[in-house]
Design a protein around this motif. Structure first.
Motif, mmCIF file in Angstrom:
data_model
loop_
_atom_site.group_PDB
_atom_site.id
_atom_site.type_symbol
_atom_site.label_atom_id
_atom_site.label_comp_id
_atom_site.label_asym_id
_atom_site.label_seq_id
_atom_site.Cartn_x
_atom_site.Cartn_y
_atom_site.Cartn_z
ATOM 1 N N ALA A 102 0.839 -1.196 0.000
ATOM 2 C CA ALA A 102 0.000 0.000 0.000
ATOM 3 C C ALA A 102 0.877 1.250 0.000
ATOM 4 C CB ALA A 102 -0.910 -0.008 1.226
ATOM 5 N N GLN A 301 -0.476 -3.202 5.629
ATOM 6 C CA GLN A 301 -0.212 -2.447 4.401
ATOM 7 C C GLN A 301 1.035 -2.943 3.702
ATOM 8 O OE1 GLN A 301 -1.214 -1.197 7.208
ATOM 9 N NE2 GLN A 301 -2.802 0.309 6.857
ATOM 10 N N GLN A 369 -5.240 0.827 9.012
ATOM 11 C CA GLN A 369 -6.257 -0.011 8.374
ATOM 12 C C GLN A 369 -7.657 0.377 8.817
ATOM 13 O OE1 GLN A 369 -6.103 -4.212 9.154
ATOM 14 N NE2 GLN A 369 -6.965 -4.028 11.191
ATOM 15 N N SER A 372 -8.532 3.771 7.041
ATOM 16 C CA SER A 372 -8.776 3.555 5.613
ATOM 17 C C SER A 372 -10.098 2.848 5.370
ATOM 18 C CB SER A 372 -7.628 2.744 5.003
ATOM 19 O OG SER A 372 -6.401 3.433 5.115
ATOM 20 N N GLU A 377 -11.518 3.622 1.792
ATOM 21 C CA GLU A 377 -10.331 3.611 0.935
ATOM 22 C C GLU A 377 -9.758 2.211 0.739
ATOM 23 O OE1 GLU A 377 -8.832 8.012 2.550
ATOM 24 O OE2 GLU A 377 -7.701 6.198 3.030
ATOM 25 N N ARG A 378 -9.889 1.385 1.747
ATOM 26 C CA ARG A 378 -9.260 0.056 1.706
ATOM 27 C C ARG A 378 -10.068 -0.876 2.599
ATOM 28 N NH1 ARG A 378 -4.480 -2.244 4.298
ATOM 29 N NH2 ARG A 378 -3.313 -3.553 2.831
ATOM 30 N N GLU A 434 -8.113 -7.869 -2.532
ATOM 31 C CA GLU A 434 -9.304 -7.101 -2.168
ATOM 32 C C GLU A 434 -9.746 -7.371 -0.737
ATOM 33 O OE1 GLU A 434 -10.570 -4.756 -4.058
ATOM 34 O OE2 GLU A 434 -8.981 -5.193 -5.515
#
Length: 538
Positions: A102, A301, A369, A372, A377-378, A434
């Motif tokens: 990331a 990440q 995390q 995000s 975002e993630r 994902e």
């Protein structure tokens, strides 16, 4: 100059005779009937083949499906018993190491007390005054929150009063502590830190010592050793619901964005756009996680360069850009190996001690995390319910078995099975990127086990035994009693003789022989018809 071509060239000479002879042969009455005859014979052969395949369809389906169900049941049972947990966790680590790293999250800053700081200042642990000075320097640059991942239960050098004053009057500072449990009486927060700005810094470790999960909310556990001092982090009152350090940091940042944590209808935490699904005892590749508190999977990440890290000396010298601190989340802790706060992660080469990550950086990854995920975002790590995973495993078992049944050439069988496994690997890898943790290892065992089982059963089917058993079971499903075989060594020979002489066994052999002869006659008939067709005069 004009060139005139005589039409006699087309009606005389060797070309005309040759073409006429060829046309006569091609369109003679005898040959015009040959083509429809071939088509008729081919159609008959195709119908014969289709009829044979249709008659064998129950046996084909029974062979593939029975082997797939048997293998799937075995794999699911082994998984339920925890026999596949090790390989599945290794697959999790493998994918974590190989997926794209990331980008740098500049919303966070880690202030690490490294080996150079310790050697230069000749301090270990760092003194209370040094910790108070670095906190004061950070507060001056107006960060959103400061998380202290340094134990301060025992005074270190001078400056104890200054440290307590800095901790008490600055609301951005949150002090970490260690919860009690087992043979650990717990470590209290730094002096001056009020209960509302105290968070635990514990991480759960898997049996192999690797940190793959994080705790969001928990209660200190009972200590097996006497408590030297009573404090918030060893208070086992069920009402003492404590929040982890990285969760506290994420909440502080998201609060500045107008996002607050809420409780969903199912009791799970809703944080912005993300639902923090609680890890259960049986989740994905885990069996018996012992996750009695609120835990989630760590979505790292990367191993490095995803969180900005500066040294304690850099902060004290004013060498850190104010923009790296202002409005950011700052965590301070040891990054030196001498502090023994290095933990194994999926990037640590299967936990063999290499590439360990400082605890303060794991807190930063956990904070990142959550932020995000809340902002969309993630994604967080996710996995399927148990029932869906069983269907996934069954599907791959059927695919592996179907390839084994329909391909009798060994080289083609190997190539197609390898292609299937490669496809499985890539599907799981794309899903992992994902955030999806799919059952890779159980599916691999299902493919290989089903392929082997179907290969054995198809041998029996070629001999006619599969279809014979199917027909016999269909006709005699009521009242059919198979002879019981006792294990007594002295009776074994006599019982085998009884079985082979029984009507059931003789009928089975007879049916298998009849089926083989029918297939042989059908194949010979088709071959003879094609030979007659190929040998027809032209």
């Amino acid at each position: 100059m004009t060139i005139h071509i005589s039409s006699s060239l087309y009606t005389s000479g060797p070309w005309y005779n040759s073409r006429d002879s060829w046309n006569a042969r091609k369109f003679s009455p005898k040959s015009t009937t040959a083509m429809p005859l071939k088509i008729t014979q081919l159609g008959a052969a195709v119908r014969e083949k289709t009829s044979t395949l249709t008659s064998r369809l129950p046996a084909i389906v029974a062979t593939t499906l029975s082997a797939s169900l048997l293998v799937t049941g075995s794999v699911v049972a082994a998984r339920w018993l925890g026999w596949l947990q090790g390989p599945e966790l290794a697959a999790y680590d493998h994918y974590m190491r190989r997926r794209p790293v990331a980008p740098l999250d500049d919303r966070l800053l880690v202030v690490g007390v490294d080996e150079t700081d310790i050697q230069t200042r000749q301090e270990f642990p760092i003194r209370d005054r040094t910790l108070a000075d670095v906190l004061t320097a950070l507060v001056a640059n107006d960060p959103l929150a400061i998380g202290v991942d340094i134990a301060r239960d025992i005074p270190q050098g001078d400056g104890r009063a200054e440290l307590a004053s800095v901790m008490a009057k600055n609301e951005q500072i949150i002090s970490g502590c260690q919860m009690s449990g087992g043979d650990n009486p717990g470590v209290p927060p730094a002096p001056g830190a009020p209960p509302e700005r105290t968070a635990f810094a514990d991480f759960p470790k898997d049996p192999d010592g690797i940190v793959r999960r994080s705790i969001l909310v928990s209660v200190p556990g009972p200590s097996e050793v006497p408590l030297p001092v009573q404090h918030l982090c060893n208070d086992t009152n069920p009402e003492n619901q404590m929040v982890s350090l990285h969760f506290s940091m994420a909440l502080a940042y998201l609060s500045s964005q107008g996002i607050e944590a809420t409780a969903g209808e199912d009791g799970e935490i809703q944080l912005g756009q993300a639902t923090l699904h609680r890890l259960g005892q049986q989740a994905a590749g885990y069996r018996r996680t012992q996750a009695y508190d609120y835990q989630v999977l760590m979505n790292y990440q990367g191993a490095e360069k995803t969180i900005r890290v500066v040294s304690l000396s850099d902060v004290l010298k004013g060498a850190v850009k104010p923009d790296w601190i202002r409005g950011k989340v700052v965590l301070i802790g040891y990054t030196s190996a001498v502090a023994k706060d290095l933990l194994a992660t999926p990037f640590s080469a299967a936990g063999d001690g290499g590439d360990l990550m400082p605890g303060v950086e794991i807190h930063a990854q956990g904070t990142s995390q959550l932020i995000s995920a809340a902002l969309g975002e993630r994604p967080l790590m996710w996995y399927w319910p148990w029932s869906v995973e069983v269907l996934w495993i069954l599907g791959w078992a059927i695919a592996g078995g179907a390839i084994a049944y329909t391909n009798h050439r060994i080289w083609l069988f190997i190539v197609l099975e390898q292609a299937l496994l490669v496809g499985l690997y890539l599907i799981c890898f794309v899903a992992f990127i994902e955030g999806g943790w799919l059952p890779l290892i159980p599916a691999v065992f299902a493919v290989l086990g089903s392929a082997f089982g179907v290969a054995l059963l198809s041998r029996a089917d070629e001999g006619g035994y599969t279809q014979a058993i199917y027909e016999q079971m269909r006709e005699k499903v009521k009242g059919m009693v198979q002879p019981k075989i006792e294990i007594d060594q002295a009776k074994r020979e006599r019982e085998v003789s009884e079985i082979t002489d029984s009507g059931y066994f003789q009928d089975l052999v007879s049916r298998a022989k009849t089926i083989r002869e029918q297939r042989k006659q059908s194949l010979s008939k088709s071959t003879l018809e094609f030979e007659k067709t190929d040998g027809s005069p032209e």
